[in-house]
Design a protein around this motif. Structure first.
Motif, PDB file in Angstrom:
ATOM      1  N   LYS A   1       0.822  -1.219   0.000  1.00  0.00           N
ATOM      2  CA  LYS A   1       0.000   0.000   0.000  1.00  0.00           C
ATOM      3  C   LYS A   1       0.857   1.271   0.000  1.00  0.00           C
ATOM      4  CE  LYS A   1      -3.754  -2.253   2.504  1.00  0.00           C
ATOM      5  NZ  LYS A   1      -4.561  -2.272   3.743  1.00  0.00           N
TER       6      LYS A   1
ATOM      7  N   HIS B   1       0.134   3.368  -5.601  1.00  0.00           N
ATOM      8  CA  HIS B   1      -0.942   2.740  -4.839  1.00  0.00           C
ATOM      9  C   HIS B   1      -2.008   3.738  -4.410  1.00  0.00           C
ATOM     10  CE1 HIS B   1      -2.735  -0.464  -2.409  1.00  0.00           C
ATOM     11  NE2 HIS B   1      -3.052   0.510  -1.562  1.00  0.00           N
TER      12      HIS B   1
ATOM     13  N   ASP C   1      -6.732   3.648  -3.448  1.00  0.00           N
ATOM     14  CA  ASP C   1      -7.623   4.039  -2.361  1.00  0.00           C
ATOM     15  C   ASP C   1      -9.042   4.224  -2.863  1.00  0.00           C
ATOM     16  OD1 ASP C   1      -5.647   3.943  -0.504  1.00  0.00           O
ATOM     17  OD2 ASP C   1      -5.183   6.084  -0.573  1.00  0.00           O
TER      18      ASP C   1
END
Length: 224
Positions: free
Chosen positions: A112, A117, A121
């Motif tokens: 993450k 990355h 979300d």
């Protein structure tokens, strides 16, 4: 390369993190600390991208320590106490690892932090239920069912999460590219709409009726 340090008052916990970190490409665990003041001194001189941080420590609470860090450092909390989870996500923790955690769970947390990355979300639903904060991957949602003042999220592993929310509020948290409301009581993933039989959509063992109000939106997806 992600530069990281780890802080935990338990030496064994640090050894486990060190071992796991050594197996992950593009992660460099620069140093480990079991004394908070030493970790703070290091951070003042050598900024890092990430800190693996215990919460319950004799001399300092890890959450308070993280709040005091002025640099833009991300945190993955590593703790034996589940009750801090909501607070951790409220201060934008990357993840919350509950001891003992596996290498696979550790690696998923580190993933993450990797570049790119942030866009992922948008593929998660964050919701509070049962005094916990859940971060649910969109891909794990089978369907969402409205139950008066509550909603029930049915997951692909057959588990369910019940939370106090309206269907309208929950829909606002979802991507309209990934989810559609098909009935006053049902929100489903767009990719689940493959065949419609007698104005019903079959998802696993569920037969979801299409409401008259939502028929046009559903047909637009089917005819794409």
């Amino acid at each position: 390369m992600i530069k990281a340090i780890a802080l935990d008052d338990e030496i064994l916990a640090l050894k486990i993190i060190e071992n796991y970190a050594g197996k992950i490409e593009n992660l460099s665990l620069e140093k480990t600390f079991n004394i908070p003041s030493e970790a703070q001194k290091h951070l003042n001189k050598y900024p890092v991208d990430l800190i693996f941080l215990d919460i319950e420590m004799p001399s300092k609470n890890g959450m308070e320590l993280f709040k005091s860090i002025s640099q833009n450092t991300k945190v993955i909390f590593t703790t034996a106490y589940s009750e801090y989870a909501v607070d951790a996500f409220n201060i934008n923790a990357v993840d919350y690892l509950l001891k003992p955690f596996s290498f696979e769970r550790f690696r998923a947390a580190v993933d993450k932090v990797k570049p790119g990355h942030e866009s992922d979300d948008l593929k998660y639903l964050s919701i509070r239920a049962d005094y916990k904060l859940y971060k649910i991957n969109f891909d794990d949602i089978l369907l969402i069912e409205g139950l008066d003042d509550y909603i029930q999220i049915h997951l692909t592993d057959h588990s369910r999460i019940t939370a106090r929310s309206s269907m309208k509020n929950i829909l606002e948290k979802l991507s309209d590219k990934d989810f559609v409301r098909v009935h006053r009581s049902y929100i489903i993933p767009v990719n689940a709409i493959r065949t419609i039989v007698n104005r019903n959509i079959h998802i696993g063992n569920f037969i979801i009726p299409i409401g008259e109000t939502y028929k046009e939106a559903v047909m637009k997806i089917v005819n794409k």
